[in-house]
Scaffold this motif. Structure first.
Motif, mmCIF file in Angstrom:
data_model
loop_
_atom_site.group_PDB
_atom_site.id
_atom_site.type_symbol
_atom_site.label_atom_id
_atom_site.label_comp_id
_atom_site.label_asym_id
_atom_site.label_seq_id
_atom_site.Cartn_x
_atom_site.Cartn_y
_atom_site.Cartn_z
ATOM 1 N N ASN A 148 0.825 -1.212 0.000
ATOM 2 C CA ASN A 148 0.000 0.000 0.000
ATOM 3 C C ASN A 148 0.863 1.268 0.000
ATOM 4 O O ASN A 148 0.614 2.206 0.743
ATOM 5 C CB ASN A 148 -0.970 0.012 1.186
ATOM 6 N N GLN A 149 1.896 1.248 -0.806
ATOM 7 C CA GLN A 149 2.817 2.372 -0.997
ATOM 8 C C GLN A 149 3.595 2.755 0.267
ATOM 9 O O GLN A 149 4.096 3.862 0.378
ATOM 10 C CB GLN A 149 2.080 3.584 -1.566
ATOM 11 N N GLN A 150 3.688 1.822 1.220
ATOM 12 C CA GLN A 150 4.478 2.055 2.425
ATOM 13 C C GLN A 150 5.392 0.852 2.656
ATOM 14 O O GLN A 150 5.029 -0.284 2.347
ATOM 15 C CB GLN A 150 3.585 2.247 3.647
ATOM 16 N N LYS A 151 6.580 1.132 3.206
ATOM 17 C CA LYS A 151 7.515 0.044 3.502
ATOM 18 C C LYS A 151 6.905 -0.868 4.549
ATOM 19 O O LYS A 151 6.558 -0.434 5.641
ATOM 20 C CB LYS A 151 8.844 0.611 3.981
ATOM 21 N N ALA A 152 6.772 -2.141 4.214
ATOM 22 C CA ALA A 152 6.162 -3.102 5.122
ATOM 23 C C ALA A 152 7.214 -3.856 5.933
ATOM 24 O O ALA A 152 6.986 -4.176 7.105
ATOM 25 C CB ALA A 152 5.302 -4.091 4.349
ATOM 26 N N SER A 153 8.360 -4.150 5.313
ATOM 27 C CA SER A 153 9.411 -4.873 6.025
ATOM 28 C C SER A 153 10.753 -4.671 5.335
ATOM 29 O O SER A 153 10.811 -4.329 4.157
ATOM 30 C CB SER A 153 9.092 -6.366 6.107
ATOM 31 N N THR A 154 11.804 -4.896 6.098
ATOM 32 C CA THR A 154 13.164 -4.827 5.573
ATOM 33 C C THR A 154 13.898 -6.085 5.984
ATOM 34 O O THR A 154 13.856 -6.478 7.152
ATOM 35 C CB THR A 154 13.911 -3.595 6.117
ATOM 36 N N THR A 155 14.549 -6.709 5.031
ATOM 37 C CA THR A 155 15.387 -7.873 5.289
ATOM 38 C C THR A 155 16.803 -7.517 4.878
ATOM 39 O O THR A 155 17.018 -6.975 3.793
ATOM 40 C CB THR A 155 14.895 -9.093 4.473
ATOM 41 N N PHE A 156 17.767 -7.802 5.750
ATOM 42 C CA PHE A 156 19.162 -7.509 5.475
ATOM 43 C C PHE A 156 19.886 -8.792 5.074
ATOM 44 O O PHE A 156 19.724 -9.821 5.723
ATOM 45 C CB PHE A 156 19.829 -6.891 6.709
ATOM 46 N N ASN A 157 20.668 -8.716 4.020
ATOM 47 C CA ASN A 157 21.434 -9.850 3.531
ATOM 48 C C ASN A 157 22.856 -9.729 4.064
ATOM 49 O O ASN A 157 23.428 -8.645 4.035
ATOM 50 C CB ASN A 157 21.449 -9.849 2.004
ATOM 51 N N TYR A 158 23.418 -10.840 4.559
ATOM 52 C CA TYR A 158 24.757 -10.765 5.134
ATOM 53 C C TYR A 158 25.658 -11.903 4.678
ATOM 54 O O TYR A 158 25.195 -12.952 4.250
ATOM 55 C CB TYR A 158 24.697 -10.724 6.668
ATOM 56 N N ASN A 205 30.087 -22.240 1.620
ATOM 57 C CA ASN A 205 28.719 -22.189 1.106
ATOM 58 C C ASN A 205 27.751 -21.583 2.117
ATOM 59 O O ASN A 205 26.796 -20.908 1.741
ATOM 60 C CB ASN A 205 28.244 -23.585 0.699
ATOM 61 N N GLN A 206 27.982 -21.809 3.391
ATOM 62 C CA GLN A 206 27.122 -21.210 4.415
ATOM 63 C C GLN A 206 27.446 -19.731 4.603
ATOM 64 O O GLN A 206 26.560 -18.916 4.812
ATOM 65 C CB GLN A 206 27.281 -21.945 5.743
ATOM 66 N N GLY A 207 28.711 -19.387 4.524
ATOM 67 C CA GLY A 207 29.121 -18.007 4.744
ATOM 68 C C GLY A 207 28.639 -17.054 3.678
ATOM 69 O O GLY A 207 28.428 -15.869 3.926
ATOM 70 N N THR A 208 28.453 -17.570 2.458
ATOM 71 C CA THR A 208 28.036 -16.720 1.338
ATOM 72 C C THR A 208 26.640 -17.077 0.829
ATOM 73 O O THR A 208 26.247 -16.651 -0.243
ATOM 74 C CB THR A 208 29.041 -16.835 0.180
ATOM 75 N N SER A 209 25.894 -17.822 1.607
ATOM 76 C CA SER A 209 24.570 -18.278 1.192
ATOM 77 C C SER A 209 23.591 -17.118 1.035
ATOM 78 O O SER A 209 23.572 -16.182 1.844
ATOM 79 C CB SER A 209 24.013 -19.266 2.220
ATOM 80 N N SER A 210 22.755 -17.198 0.018
ATOM 81 C CA SER A 210 21.705 -16.184 -0.157
ATOM 82 C C SER A 210 20.631 -16.312 0.920
ATOM 83 O O SER A 210 19.789 -15.436 1.067
ATOM 84 C CB SER A 210 21.089 -16.298 -1.549
ATOM 85 N N SER A 211 20.660 -17.398 1.680
ATOM 86 C CA SER A 211 19.716 -17.585 2.790
ATOM 87 C C SER A 211 20.130 -16.824 4.040
ATOM 88 O O SER A 211 19.377 -16.774 5.005
ATOM 89 C CB SER A 211 19.594 -19.073 3.131
#
Length: 96
Positions: A43-53, A62-68
């Motif tokens: 609805n044109q508003q930020k609903a959530s933010t997820t940070f990738n690390y 593979n765990q250190g660079t996982s997209s998960s």
């Protein structure tokens, strides 16, 4: 941290993974690198933010660079959704 990511600068974050056990000092015991974020809009508003690390301190590449490897904000705490564990951020190192 979010502003640095908007500028394309990854951010080093000190985390406390052992909070609550006898070796916990709440000072942080591990570093990760926040390298991106995903924001969902509703609805044109930020609903959530997820940070990738990235986790450069693991011996499992593979765990250190996982997209998960993601952190979500839940109850004012960053939570690793993949491993379903609470991660307490103790400091954020500014990007240069």
């Amino acid at each position: 941290m979010s502003t640095a990511l908007d500028l394309g600068k990854p951010t080093k974050v000190n985390i406390d993974r052992r909070s609550g056990d006898s070796s916990a000092d709440d000072m942080g015991d591990h570093f990760i690198v926040i390298q991106g974020k995903t924001e969902t809009v509703k609805n044109q508003q930020k609903a959530s933010t997820t940070f990738n690390y990235f986790n450069p301190g693991t011996r499992y590449v593979n765990q250190g660079t996982s997209s998960s490897n993601t952190l979500a904000i839940m109850n004012k705490t960053l939570v690793d959704r993949h491993n379903n564990q609470q991660i307490i951020v103790t400091s954020i190192r500014p990007s240069r």
